[in-house]
Design an enzyme around this catalytic site. Structure first.
Site: not given
Lengths: 477, 483
Positions: B76, B151, B175
């Protein structure tokens, strides 16, 4: 109308750790800008604070030195504000749970009177960097070398009643910090910085007046001047029908005045909240005892010991223990010559006089403890008189180094030969028949004249005790 | 080959069925093909990945391999990677190249993993749909008109679309778990403090936690073995004995006590999702688990409490982005205030600004007690609820999300609607305990996840339950047809 002044001091002390409070960067003073700032100090994304344990030990030792409550569980908080030399946009500090709680400090004034000043708290926090406004053509430079240096902010109660007390408090604080070795206490380099909260009120009133905060005071002398100036400004203002507004004022030592800093309509809202990147610091009695065990003898304890062990007056003992360096100096001298009282006199009168005149710290003294100790030893063993010793002392201050050599080369050795002194006495008596008549007629005061004459002829070298004795004997014959 | 799990690929590499270089090239090709549509990656590290793969092949050949040696993974874009752009999905960091690696990145690199690139995400991890990214939304591989969740939407989409073997994510309020649910993969949010946050760009420091997004529970366990453990660079990292997260995968579920939160199974929950969960529960019961209801009386306060605590911490965490030292800087500022205002106005997107304002407000003098302090009280109550529940059950099972992936733009109009997306996941972060999402069924061609929650440090148990479920179901093996 008589006025009373109320003063509280906030003192920031840079702790003398090798590395910063939350990062491994060096804290050394004076390096090239931004060479002592790592990823944490620059507040790069993803970096986290890791507490320097040495800071905790130093804070706790300070707390113990001022008999303070030690926070068994101290909590760091974020104090939020934007400034370019504050890289994270918040300063990590301690709000509700400081490491050092309520304590107190005893100060002694010049007249020997004592007063106990309350310490509200002392908390650990990070220093900011420096903004440099010159040399950047309309822009500002930022130096983050200082950012993250550990500070102990020591907050006093509003117990101080005049500028002299404030200075005495600050000096005592300075002394304790140096005794503990937790800071170099260098005010001109900013290792110790002082903000003063000052207000005035009419004598007898119980409510405090509106206070102003004076920032940027960087010497003991300026503390006194800045406070006195501000007190007068406030009194004049009120007596002229005005009122003091709560604000921050900057002391300008060049002009000897305080002036308002950018005044803000509303007080800053720092939006404190507990620092989530750090766990509370929890310590137990064993930790506190371990810190206590490593602490040196502190000024108050040393002062009482000096009175007891050396039979010094409270005042002398207090002066001598006002700094660790001075107390160490004194003890070396006393040990060498074996006469503590005489040593105390020489250190407090002659040596301090010299240092004050030349504006030197005791560490920079041109006369070493060994030299002074030897000098006093020569008085004790009757090699020289106390008066001649002053001459030798002066020679030492001028750079000569060997006490015995000075005495030898200048022929300062005391005359102790009874025959020689007797001749001297006879000569003086023979040369001053009028005065002899006066003395014999009952005018005792003339005796000093004979001593003076004898000393003058012997260039001060006659042993005073022997001289006195023989003079009296011969004059009463 | 690209749809295989880490465990399978590791075995294939050992057997020399394929080399890491071949595997890496194949993933890079697939990324090149699919990324223009899915937008799962912000940065692809082609050359670096091939170099790492060649080195990994050598290590494996020399017998120095770990299960991750030569496995192509994705990070990420919230994890700092040395010499590679780290944007956090924000214009603010569009030019930020970190001089250091995050702890998670470093540990996976040491384990021999190959980094394919950095995945797209909601800006500063603030979002539940991956629509707040400065780099544009990620599309759900199951239906490109839908969101992948957020997210960690880029990581979830990349794993689901076989654009990597496994990916890292972060979970502050759901997330990892919600995008795992939307994309039909497995995601684990570990106990707070179990995985170091060093080098992970902070959103809400007391809630943020890194974890795996994977194709199986076994893979998640493998990644946990690589990334979990004490790190002296993160003061909130916990000194918990190292453990092998794969050790208990095979354990029987006989005697497992499952709790169903009464308030999760109400009329508010989509009935079709309820049916899917009931079927999943039956599978677990058939494996020896027993089921009872539990109460989490303060769960309904978790979203409001979260939307005070998280923005409050974020408002301070994001103060460092001021245009002075790195990141976006406004051009030709006339003075300091102008530099701050314009750098931050231009650098941050709307959702980030909204949360900074909410957080600043919640911490302001006069409001602190009413908001921040009260939220912290609620947080303690929520934790107590879980402590109480875990006296009678081993794990708590429920939905990860109220529904399947929604359409792009569908929930953008009202922030509160979006915030309610995390209604089932947020309490877990507030309590600091582990939670995971694993595929439990399909609804109208879209995956549905179920959430397993356990007490602190129960990751191995959760992974055991999930693995046993996956041995007896094939939901986790379903893959979208990506064109």
């Amino acid at each position: 109308m008589s006025w009373e002044t109320v003063i509280g001091l906030e003192v920031h002390v840079q702790l003398a750790t090798a590395s910063k409070l939350f990062s491994g960067s060096s804290t050394a003073f004076g390096a090239e800008p931004n060479t002592q700032a790592n990823i944490y100090d620059l507040a790069l994304p993803g970096t986290l604070p890791v507490m320097n344990e040495e800071v905790l030990r130093m804070a706790v030792s300070f707390g113990l030195a001022v008999d303070a409550e030690i926070g068994k569980r101290s909590v760091f908080d974020r104090k939020n504000y934007f400034y370019p030399d504050l890289p994270k946009g918040y300063q990590i500090s301690q709000l509700d749970h400081p490491t050092v709680g309520k304590g107190s400090l005893r100060i002694v004034m010049d007249d020997g009177s004592e007063k106990v000043i309350g310490i509200t708290r002392a908390h650990i926090e990070e220093d900011a960097g420096k903004s440099l406004h010159e040399d950047f053509q309309g822009m500002s430079g930022i130096d983050l070398n200082r950012a993250g240096t550990p500070l102990l902010e020591i907050v006093s109660e509003p117990d101080l009643r005049n500028a002299k007390e404030a200075v005495a408090y600050l000096k005592k604080l300075h002394s304790i910090i140096l005794y503990l070795g937790i800071s170099d206490g260098n005010m001109s380099q900013g290792s110790m910085r002082c903000d003063a909260n000052v207000s005035v009120r009419r004598k007898g009133e119980t409510e405090f007046g509106t206070r102003t905060e004076i920032k940027n005071i960087n010497s003991f002398r300026f503390v006194e001047k800045a406070i006195n100036h501000e007190v007068q400004r406030q009194i004049d203002l009120i007596e002229d029908g005005g009122r003091v507004i709560q604000e921050t004022r900057l002391y300008d030592s060049d002009r000897d005045e305080t002036r308002s800093m950018r005044s803000k309509e509303v007080a800053n809202d720092y939006r404190y909240f507990p620092e989530p990147d750090l766990l509370p610091v929890v310590i137990d009695d064993a930790y506190i005892d371990a810190v206590r065990a490593t602490m040196p003898e502190l000024p108050d304890a040393r002062c009482s010991r000096f009175v007891k062990q050396y039979g010094l007056s409270e005042y002398d003992a207090d002066v001598l223990t006002s700094s660790r360096a001075m107390a160490d100096y004194f003890e070396q001298v006393a040990q060498l010559c074996g006469d503590a009282k005489l040593s105390a006199n020489w250190v407090t009168v002659d040596l301090l006089g010299l240092l004050n005149k030349q504006d030197l710290e005791i560490q920079q003294s041109p006369v070493t403890p060994t030299q002074l100790g030897t000098l006093i030893s020569r008085i004790k063993d009757n090699t020289i008189s106390g008066k001649i010793a002053k001459t030798v002392f002066e020679a030492l201050t001028e750079g000569e180094s060997d006490v015995d050599q000075i005495i030898e080369s200048r022929g300062l050795k005391q005359v102790t030969d009874t025959g020689a002194i007797e001749k001297l006495v006879d000569d003086v008596i023979a040369a001053n028949p009028d005065q002899v008549a006066q003395y014999k007629g009952g005018k005792e005061a003339v005796f000093g004249y004979f001593v003076g004459q004898a000393m003058k002829i012997s260039k001060g070298k006659a042993n005073p005790a022997q001289l006195n004795e023989l003079l009296r004997k011969k004059l009463s014959e | 080959m690209l749809s295989k799990t880490v465990a399978e690929l590791s075995a294939a590499l050992d057997r020399k069925d394929v080399s890491s270089v071949e595997l890496t090239q194949a993933y890079l090709d697939r990324i090149e093909k699919l990324n223009p549509d899915l937008n799962a990656y912000i940065t692809v590290c082609k050359e670096q990945a091939l170099k790492q793969a060649a080195e990994a092949d050598k290590q494996r050949a020399a017998g120095n391999g770990t299960p991750f040696t030569g496995i192509p993974i994705a990070h990420k874009d919230i994890f700092c990677t040395r010499d590679v752009l780290t944007t956090c999905g924000s214009r603010m960091l569009h030019n930020f190249v970190s001089p250091y690696d995050a702890s998670v990145v470093e540990r996976l690199q040491q384990a021999g993993a190959v980094t394919l690139g950095k995945t797209n995400m909601d800006e500063f991890a603030m979002g539940s749909s991956n629509e707040t990214s400065y780099y544009g939304p990620v599309r759900n591989p199951w239906d490109s008109s839908r969101v992948p969740g957020g997210s960690s939407g880029g990581s979830a989409a990349a794993v689901a679309a076989d654009m990597c073997a496994i990916a890292t994510g972060t979970d502050t309020g759901g997330s990892i778990r919600q995008p795992a649910s939307f994309c039909g993969i497995t995601g684990l949010k570990p106990t707070y403090g179990r995985v170091s946050r060093f080098g992970m760009i902070a959103f809400a420091s007391s809630l943020d936690q890194a974890g795996p997004l994977s194709k199986s529970a076994e893979d998640a366990a493998l990644m946990m073995n690589a990334i979990a453990g004490l790190d002296s660079r993160d003061s909130t990292s916990l000194d918990h004995p190292a453990e092998d997260f794969t050790a208990h995968l095979q354990q029987s579920l006989k005697g497992l006590r499952i709790g169903l939160p009464r308030d999760h199974f109400t009329a508010d929950l989509n009935p079709a999702v309820q049916t899917i969960l009931q079927d999943a529960i039956k599978v677990l019961e058939s494996l020896g688990a027993s089921v009872t209801e539990v109460d989490l009386p303060h769960n309904h306060l978790s979203v409001p409490a979260y939307y005070v605590v998280a923005p409050a911490e974020a408002s301070a965490n994001l103060s460092r982005y001021d245009g002075v030292r790195f990141g976006h800087r406004a051009e030709n500022p006339v003075n300091l205030e102008d530099l701050y205002k314009r750098s931050r106005s231009e650098g941050f997107g709307d959702e980030v600004k909204r949360r900074i304002m909410v957080g600043t407000y919640a911490l302001s003098a006069g409001y602190y007690d009413a908001y921040y302090k009260k939220a912290q009280k609620i947080r303690r109550l929520i934790k107590q609820d879980f402590d109480e529940a875990f006296k009678s059950v081993d794990v708590i099972l429920g939905p990860t999300s109220p529904h399947t992936a929604f359409k792009l733009g569908e929930k953008n109009a009202d922030p509160v609607t979006m915030y309610l997306e995390d209604i089932y996941t947020i309490a877990v972060n507030l309590a600091g305990i582990p939670g995971m999402s694993l595929p439990a069924g399909m609804l109208q061609g879209l995956p549905i996840g179920m959430q397993l929650v356990g007490p602190a440090f129960s990751e191995a148990r959760l992974l055991n339950v999930a693995h046993q479920f996956q041995l007896n179901t094939d939901w986790h093996q379903r893959r979208p047809e990506v064109k």
